[in-house]
Design an enzyme around this catalytic site. Structure first.
Site, PDB file in Angstrom:
ATOM      1  N   SER A 135       0.548  -0.777   0.028  1.00 55.97           N
ATOM      2  CA  SER A 135       0.196  -0.181   0.113  1.00 55.97           C
ATOM      3  C   SER A 135       0.951   1.248   0.037  1.00 55.97           C
ATOM      4  O   SER A 135       1.847   1.567  -0.893  1.00 55.97           O
ATOM      5  CB  SER A 135      -1.015  -0.377   1.483  1.00 55.97           C
ATOM      6  OG  SER A 135      -1.939   1.240   1.240  1.00 55.97           O
ATOM      7  N   TYR A 149      -5.016   8.016  -7.377  1.00 53.04           N
ATOM      8  CA  TYR A 149      -3.689   6.783  -7.183  1.00 53.04           C
ATOM      9  C   TYR A 149      -4.244   6.020  -5.546  1.00 53.04           C
ATOM     10  O   TYR A 149      -4.403   5.336  -4.775  1.00 53.04           O
ATOM     11  CB  TYR A 149      -2.063   8.000  -6.736  1.00 53.04           C
ATOM     12  CG  TYR A 149      -1.234   6.822  -5.848  1.00 53.04           C
ATOM     13  CD1 TYR A 149      -0.319   5.530  -6.214  1.00 53.04           C
ATOM     14  CD2 TYR A 149      -1.147   7.286  -5.297  1.00 53.04           C
ATOM     15  CE1 TYR A 149       0.450   4.450  -5.430  1.00 53.04           C
ATOM     16  CE2 TYR A 149      -0.161   6.242  -3.951  1.00 53.04           C
ATOM     17  CZ  TYR A 149       0.442   5.347  -4.507  1.00 53.04           C
ATOM     18  OH  TYR A 149       1.134   4.668  -3.750  1.00 53.04           O
ATOM     19  N   LYS A 153      -5.496   2.949  -3.487  1.00 55.74           N
ATOM     20  CA  LYS A 153      -4.920   2.289  -1.828  1.00 55.74           C
ATOM     21  C   LYS A 153      -5.909   2.807  -1.066  1.00 55.74           C
ATOM     22  O   LYS A 153      -5.387   1.764   0.104  1.00 55.74           O
ATOM     23  CB  LYS A 153      -3.799   3.660  -1.403  1.00 55.74           C
ATOM     24  CG  LYS A 153      -2.190   3.424  -2.446  1.00 55.74           C
ATOM     25  CD  LYS A 153      -1.483   1.756  -2.562  1.00 55.74           C
ATOM     26  CE  LYS A 153      -0.985   2.139  -3.916  1.00 55.74           C
ATOM     27  NZ  LYS A 153      -0.330   0.500  -4.236  1.00 55.74           N
TER      28      LYS A 153
END
Length: 283
Positions: A135, A149, A153
């Site tokens: 992560s 992005y 995550k």
């Protein structure tokens, strides 16, 4: 030290490549996947049958199942699975194309989910195993110019919050690895960029871009120390749910969670006021 067998995605560069090198050097076996397998030719020549290499694009669901099944069949047992394949996509949400958004989610989020779903039956049959999900501190904090992005995550962390108790009865542990900024190729050659819009020049997005271009962001993380910590984590029982790595990761996540908890407490009276009057209905 007993020899362990690792399955790692995204081994062409960054933490995936460094993990592969460190594990081979210490005597472990590695099943390494990447989109262009010739990228590991030098390591294959040096380490022979301790390095098992296959081409894999984690956005291909059939290939994921095929390669995972083949790895377990060829190697017999895999102790640790590392979901590392991924990249950064920079751009304000408005600037990103639909294609960029789909590829980011399919690689970083759905790709990790595919690999996880493919390995669970094998690890369950073994009665043991460890999954390490790369992560980021960006799985608990967020910066402008990185919305998609962060979506991937935060998404993969939510996925594993549910999956961890699902697979714990089968002896499978999971650790979410959350590095801060480190001196790898992550934000360089492997990153994707949206076409910038001038309207964002004088906004936090523009400030982020200028700071990044000027090299103003501190990059405290030492990749070798981060890789060593990741490897050492698999010997910790029970598996640590999260592994924050880097001073920036600790300070930024600690600040974000403290702020978020204060925001939760500020809603307490309102939250409690919206329950039904009298005993709660269990329907």
């Amino acid at each position: 030290m007993h020899q362990s067998t690792w399955f790692i995605t995204g081994t062409s560069s960054g933490f995936g490549r460094r993990l592969t090198e460190a594990l081979l050097e210490r005597g472990d076996r590695v099943a390494a996947t990447l989109r262009r397998p010739d990228g590991l030719a030098e390591l294959a020549e040096r380490y022979g049958d301790r390095l098992w290499v296959r081409a894999l694009d984690v956005t291909d669901p059939v290939a994921v199942r095929t390669v995972v099944d083949e790895a377990f069949a060829d190697l017999g047992r895999i102790d640790v699975v590392v979901n590392n394949a991924g990249y950064a996509l920079f751009g304000a949400a408005e600037e990103l194309t639909d294609e960029q958004i789909a590829r980011q989610i399919d690689t970083n989020l759905v790709g990790s989910i595919r690999v996880t779903r493919a390995v669970i039956p094998h690890l369950r049959a073994q009665g043991a195993g460890r999954i390490l999900q790369l992560s980021s501190m960006g799985g608990q904090i967020a910066f402008p110019n990185l919305s998609l992005y962060h979506a991937t995550k935060w998404g993969i962390e939510g996925f594993f919050e549910s999956v961890i108790p699902e697979i714990a009865p089968f002896g499978i542990g999971v650790t979410l690895v959350e590095p801060g900024s480190a001196r790898t190729e992550f934000a360089g050659s492997s990153a994707a960029q949206a076409e910038p819009m001038a309207v964002y020049d004088d906004t936090p997005v523009g400030e982020m871009r200028r700071a990044a271009a000027a090299g103003e962001f501190p990059v405290p993380g030492d990749p070798a120390k981060i890789v060593a910590a990741i490897i050492d984590s698999v010997d910790v029982e029970p598996a640590p749910r999260r592994l924050l790595l880097g001073s920036d990761a600790y300070h930024l996540v600690q600040e974000a969670l403290t702020t978020r908890l204060a925001e939760v407490e500020a809603t307490k009276d309102l939250a409690l006021s919206t329950d039904v009057d009298g005993p709660a209905d269990t329907r």
